[in-house]
Write an enzyme that holds these catalytic residues in place. Structure first.
Site, PDB file in Angstrom:
ATOM      1  N   ASP A 100      26.682  11.996 -23.052  1.00 29.53           N
ATOM      2  CA  ASP A 100      27.780  12.451 -23.912  1.00 29.53           C
ATOM      3  C   ASP A 100      27.543  13.829 -24.518  1.00 29.53           C
ATOM      4  OD1 ASP A 100      29.187  10.099 -23.525  1.00 29.53           O
ATOM      5  OD2 ASP A 100      28.260   9.095 -25.228  1.00 29.53           O
ATOM      6  N   THR A 130      25.868  36.233  -9.308  1.00 30.33           N
ATOM      7  CA  THR A 130      25.028  36.314  -8.116  1.00 30.33           C
ATOM      8  C   THR A 130      24.054  35.159  -8.109  1.00 30.33           C
ATOM      9  OG1 THR A 130      23.232  37.566  -7.059  1.00 30.33           O
ATOM     10  CG2 THR A 130      23.575  37.964  -9.398  1.00 30.33           C
ATOM     11  N   ASN A 154      19.678  38.311 -10.738  1.00 30.27           N
ATOM     12  CA  ASN A 154      18.817  39.496 -10.866  1.00 30.27           C
ATOM     13  C   ASN A 154      19.506  40.676 -11.536  1.00 30.27           C
ATOM     14  OD1 ASN A 154      20.614  39.981  -8.765  1.00 30.27           O
ATOM     15  ND2 ASN A 154      19.149  41.167  -7.560  1.00 30.27           N
ATOM     16  N   GLU A 167      12.812  34.718   0.411  1.00 32.23           N
ATOM     17  CA  GLU A 167      12.998  35.435   1.672  1.00 32.23           C
ATOM     18  C   GLU A 167      12.256  36.778   1.718  1.00 32.23           C
ATOM     19  OE1 GLU A 167      17.165  36.269   2.090  1.00 32.23           O
ATOM     20  OE2 GLU A 167      17.378  36.918   0.012  1.00 32.23           O
ATOM     21  N   ARG A 226       6.872  21.778   9.157  1.00 32.92           N
ATOM     22  CA  ARG A 226       8.107  22.302   9.720  1.00 32.92           C
ATOM     23  C   ARG A 226       8.694  23.320   8.751  1.00 32.92           C
ATOM     24  NH1 ARG A 226       6.492  19.589  13.338  1.00 32.92           N
ATOM     25  NH2 ARG A 226       7.566  18.060  14.629  1.00 32.92           N
TER      26      ARG A 226
END
Length: 848
Positions: free
Chosen positions: A217, A593, A597, A698, A724
């Site tokens: 709540d 974004t 950043n 990345e 993997r």
């Protein structure tokens, strides 16, 4: 919670049921006393001081060495409670303490025995992704009475526990504070009745308690969010989004009832996030003519062509006289053949709102507050007031518990006494602001009193710059709604500065055109960017061309929504003002974004949506990794040169390691993590949930990416485990925006238009002289602030890495490492640059 006075409930029937009342009271008290004096079970043998506790197995004093901390969930369950338990258990162990879980809430404290269990590190593996509370919660009538609390005190002493962390609602936390206040007298009674000797209770004379608020709540004063509230809101918004499709198809009206007996937060935020037509909340009843008000708004929406009607009502909704407003009353009014005559349905969501796994924000909140709770309980002294862990905007802080509880109870009291102005005042500032935002966006152009005079009305250009982010459309919708309500003219500039420069005059439809409110009104829950977006900067499009077009279309202000490219665009426009006078108009940026950043803010629209998508992806991957037992998945996240997504994602999924651009990545770090994983899997005895995740940004490294790291792990494992890689890619940008992104988009967007309209029209000289005329809105610490772009670009921006110089979340990576059990490692050496690097390579200078 208040002490339950049984006689109060039975007194009206005391004449008839006096024998039953006496028997019931006797049974309750004798049960608690029986629990108190029954033979104790096996004890744990550690405490923070070199002290002695009674050992029932030997009836001798056992010397203890470690502090023991117990964790308990109580009251109604909420998503994120398991994250609290995991964080508390692992942080306690990390701090050199023994961690215990009390199963079944206060019932476990009263019963003792196997319901108070010592927890090991691996016991809470995989708990982040589980819904509800895995250690249970139950109502405990015995704890309402002193004999029950006496039994609880006995069981805590038997286990050597004098520190308790409780996650629950205000009732549960009130009970904990009372328990702490009574603790000395409870111990005295245990000694006087012969249960313990004075020297046996000596190490436990002071009880330290810290509270965490677990409630869907969001009803506790003093904190912006309670653990589980955003998960419940996500369930509601998801349900309403589904309902809207069928409502649109059949031109129907739906009345959706949500939880909230004394708090309308869920109903309010759901109304803001979904663009509902009308809401009912306990704190702010409509005027006496609420029937007429609702019908007039719905009728106006239908006149402009809207085919669906959504009304959201909190279960505690009232009218001005304190009379209950029910979904049936609303449904009958909408369906009245002599009125609107709409085909209307009622949907009561019920306990669906409590269920399911926690969203990313609740996992983060639960984890950070759990870590802080362990620190707080260890730092507490006998004089320290019982505190609870709160969050204000993005800041985790400690606050006095009972002050917040009293403020919360005052809300309910104010509602019951029909002092609704006081009830709204007792809620936080965001609550009132969001209510005003909702009213502004649902009654567009209906309130003539807020219209500005003709000479003060502005022509405002809306432009999205950079990659798409969740919440962009909600921000545009809110900004357009506010602008129309104030009499401004909002104009869409489609496809960023590229569309503005090269397609503004296209036929039959150019890139610069007015908004259609009927179309825009449906954008609240849409992802992406309906007016398009582009990374091109005004300098690339041609600054002279952009300046000429701003003059051509007679824009009085620019409202930009986007990421670092949008920030850079505002910077370029500001610097070009000296050369192009038409750029001397107010402009402000709303950061949007997934990378989070943008300098000047700790939060950007889209970042929460991204984290939800990433966490959901990782949950599925981790399930696969767990099913095949010993497997590691290396997940590559987006974020540019900002490690925000990777770090917060690691916090939400319990990653074993996180690699970010801010820290870098080295071969030594990889070797350290490989050794750690080998050791982890070597000690794994085949338990479930044995899969592991590593998250890498990345751009964390120029050499090592997810695929390469997975191959290194696979090769170095020598058959001991598998690895993997997984790359969710642009899936992190997509999807339906999260409720948080939608709600904050509305609030911040309206603030931005208010900032622009302060300047008015034809104020070139004023704009040029005022640094705030080109600004960024942001959340910093506990405040929403505007910061001049000039200050940010000169003092707070790391231009080469396209990110702020400082970030509040950097310290969270340490929490990820601690709770993931990652060993300490040497951070990578910084890269040498410039002349110094050249001299060292040539052997001219010494290596440092």
């Amino acid at each position: 919670m208040p002490i339950l006075d049984i006689s109060f409930f039975l007194r009206p029937l005391s004449v008839i049921f006096y024998p039953f009342q006496t028997l019931f009271g006797f049974v309750l008290r004798s049960t608690a006393l029986g629990l108190l004096f029954r033979p104790p079970r096996a004890l744990s043998q550690h405490h923070s001081r070199a002290a002695s506790v009674p050992d029932p197995a030997t009836d001798k004093m056992a010397t203890t060495t470690k502090k023991k901390i117990a964790i308990m969930t109580s009251g109604g369950d909420s998503p994120g409670m398991n994250g609290v338990v995991r964080a508390c258990v692992r942080m306690a162990i990390h701090m050199g303490c023994d961690a215990y879980c009390v199963y079944e809430g206060y019932e476990g404290l009263v019963q003792g025995g196997d319901l108070i269990r010592k927890m090991e590190w691996h016991d809470v593996r995989g708990w982040l992704s589980e819904g509800g509370t895995l250690i249970g919660t139950a109502r405990c009538m015995a704890f309402y009475e002193r004999p029950g609390r006496l039994a609880a005190a006995k069981n805590m002493v038997l286990h050597g526990i004098d520190a308790l962390i409780i996650c629950g609602g205000d009732g549960s936390l009130t009970g904990a504070d009372r328990f702490r206040a009574e603790w000395p007298s409870l111990l005295e009674e245990l000694v006087s009745t012969g249960v313990f000797k004075p020297e046996q209770i000596q190490p436990f004379m002071h009880l330290n308690i810290v509270g965490l608020v677990g409630s869907i709540d969001n009803d506790l004063s003093g904190t912006d969010a309670t653990i589980g509230c955003y998960s419940a809101l996500a369930r509601i918004c998801y349900a309403v989004d589904l309902i809207e499709a069928t409502a649109q198809s059949h031109s129907r009206a739906f009345v959706v009832e949500v939880m909230g007996r004394h708090c309308g937060w869920l109903a309010l935020m759901a109304g803001v996030a979904t663009g509902a037509d009308f809401i009912f909340i306990p704190e702010k009843p409509r005027e006496d003519n609420w029937r007429q008000e609702m019908c007039s708004i719905v009728e106006e929406h239908r006149k402009i062509g809207k085919r669906k009607t959504i009304v959201i009502i909190a279960e505690g909704a009232l009218d001005k006289q304190g009379g209950k407003i029910t979904p049936t009353m609303v449904k009958d009014l909408l369906a009245d053949k002599n009125g609107l005559g709409l085909d209307t349905r009622i949907t009561t969501l019920g306990h669906v709102q409590r269920g399911g796994t926690a969203v990313a924000y609740d996992r983060m909140l639960a984890t950070l507050q759990g870590v802080e709770a362990v620190k707080a309980v260890l730092e507490a002294t006998p004089e320290t007031k019982t505190c609870f862990i709160a969050i204000t905007e993005n800041k985790i802080i400690r606050k006095p518990l009972m002050e917040a509880v009293l403020d919360t109870k005052q809300v309910a009291t104010a509602i019951e006494s029909q002092d609704f102005e006081k009830a709204m005042g007792l809620r936080d500032a965001e609550f009132a602001e969001q209510y005003k935002s909702f009213m502004m966006t649902t009654a567009v152009k209906l309130d003539k009193e807020i219209m500005l005079p003709e000479k003060e009305r502005m022509k405002i250009g809306f432009i999205n710059v950079g990659a798409p982010a969740g919440g962009m459309n909600a921000a545009v919708r809110a900004g357009v709604a506010y602008s129309l309500s104030r009499g401004h003219e909002p104009i869409a500039i489609h496809n960023g500065f590229a569309g503005f420069a090269r397609h503004h005059g296209d036929k039959p439809q150019g890139a610069v055109r007015p908004f259609n409110w009927l179309e825009v009104d449906g954008w609240a829950s849409k992802g992406g960017s309906e007016i398009g977006t582009n990374r091109e900067l005004p300098g690339e499009s041609g600054m002279e061309e952009i300046a000429n077009l701003i003059e051509l279309y007679e824009f009085d202000a620019l409202f930009l929504i986007g990421g670092f490219e949008a920030f850079h665009a505002v910077s370029q426009l500001r610097k070009a003002r000296d050369q192009y006078p038409s750029l001397c108009i107010p402009m402000t940026l709303l950061p949007a974004t997934i990378s989070n950043n943008v300098p000047g803010t700790e939060y950007s629209l889209g970042s929460d949506t991204c984290l939800n998508e990433l966490v959901d992806y990782c949950d599925k991957i981790k399930q696969s990794a767990s099913a095949t037992r010993r497997r590691v998945f290396v997940i590559e996240t987006q974020g540019g040169r900002s490690g925000y997504v990777a770090t917060l994602g690691g916090l939400g999924v319990g990653a074993s390691a996180v690699y970010t651009p801010e820290e870098g990545l080295s071969l030594d770090m990889l070797a350290n993590d490989v050794r750690h994983l080998k050791e982890v899997f070597a000690h794994d005895k085949g338990q479930s949930r044995a899969g592991r995740l590593i998250l890498i940004n990345e751009k964390a490294s120029k050499v090592y990416n997810a695929k390469l790291i997975a191959e290194i792990l696979r090769d170095e494992a020598h058959g001991r485990f598998e690895s993997r890689e997984g790359i969710p890619g642009h899936m992190q940008q997509g999807g339906v925006p999260s409720p948080m992104d939608r709600c904050r988009a509305v609030r911040l967007s309206i603030r931005c238009i208010q900032q622009l309209e302060q300047y008015g029209r034809n104020v070139h000289n004023k704009v040029k002289a005022d640094p705030m005329s080109a600004s960024v809105i942001g959340i910093k610490g506990a405040s929403v602030v505007f910061t001049p772009i000039k200050t940010l670009e000169e003092e707070e921006t790391d231009w080469p890495n396209r990110r702020p110089k400082a970030a509040y979340w950097l310290g969270m990576k340490e929490v990820v490492d601690i709770l993931g059990g990652r060993p300490k490692y040497e951070t990578p050496e910084p890269d040498l640059t410039g002349v110094k690097a050249k001299d060292i390579k040539r052997g001219i200078a010494a290596v440092v």
